[in-house]
Design a protein around this motif. Sequence first.
Motif, PDB file in Angstrom:
ATOM      1  N   ASP A  96      68.030  44.028   1.356  1.00  0.00           N
ATOM      2  CA  ASP A  96      68.747  43.485   2.460  1.00  0.00           C
ATOM      3  C   ASP A  96      69.943  44.272   2.742  1.00  0.00           C
ATOM      4  O   ASP A  96      70.103  44.612   4.060  1.00  0.00           O
ATOM      5  CB  ASP A  96      69.061  42.162   2.428  1.00  0.00           C
ATOM      6  CG  ASP A  96      67.861  41.320   2.341  1.00  0.00           C
ATOM      7  OD1 ASP A  96      66.853  41.700   2.481  1.00  0.00           O
ATOM      8  OD2 ASP A  96      67.752  40.162   1.970  1.00  0.00           O
ATOM      9  N   HIS A 134      55.824  43.957   4.595  1.00  0.00           N
ATOM     10  CA  HIS A 134      56.604  43.416   5.631  1.00  0.00           C
ATOM     11  C   HIS A 134      56.948  44.549   6.825  1.00  0.00           C
ATOM     12  O   HIS A 134      57.762  44.681   7.400  1.00  0.00           O
ATOM     13  CB  HIS A 134      58.097  42.510   5.318  1.00  0.00           C
ATOM     14  CG  HIS A 134      57.906  41.673   4.253  1.00  0.00           C
ATOM     15  ND1 HIS A 134      57.364  40.458   4.411  1.00  0.00           N
ATOM     16  CD2 HIS A 134      57.792  41.728   2.969  1.00  0.00           C
ATOM     17  CE1 HIS A 134      57.363  39.683   3.187  1.00  0.00           C
ATOM     18  NE2 HIS A 134      57.842  40.644   2.287  1.00  0.00           N
ATOM     19  N   ASP A 182      59.117  43.929   9.880  1.00  0.00           N
ATOM     20  CA  ASP A 182      60.482  43.984   9.505  1.00  0.00           C
ATOM     21  C   ASP A 182      61.276  45.104   9.580  1.00  0.00           C
ATOM     22  O   ASP A 182      62.588  45.448   9.738  1.00  0.00           O
ATOM     23  CB  ASP A 182      60.625  43.092   8.683  1.00  0.00           C
ATOM     24  CG  ASP A 182      60.228  41.566   8.649  1.00  0.00           C
ATOM     25  OD1 ASP A 182      60.138  41.179   9.734  1.00  0.00           O
ATOM     26  OD2 ASP A 182      60.019  40.906   7.586  1.00  0.00           O
TER      27      ASP A 182
END
Length: 96
Positions: free
Chosen positions: A59, A86, A89
């Motif tokens: 992140d 993902h 994202d």
Amino acid sequence: MSEVKMKLDDRRRGRFYIEEEGKQVGEMVIGVSETTLTVYHTEVNPELEGRGLAKKMLDEMVAYARQEHLQVLPLCEYVHQQFRKHHDDFADIWKK
């Protein structure tokens, strides 16, 4: 909570890392060019797996890449797996 830190040397090689009690417990090895952030390897102390430390570093790396307008080249198996899983994202920063 563990804080993710970043360190780059003069050649723009470095890492995102987490320390607990003065000891490094996780790191994500990176290199940064003018346009690309390359992730080479991610590792977490085996005794601390399952606590989300790799995700915290991911992140932080993604936030840094977006802030600096960099594309991410995920050579690291963990990061590549997360980008595939993902896709939506990370589509804006994934350098395929």
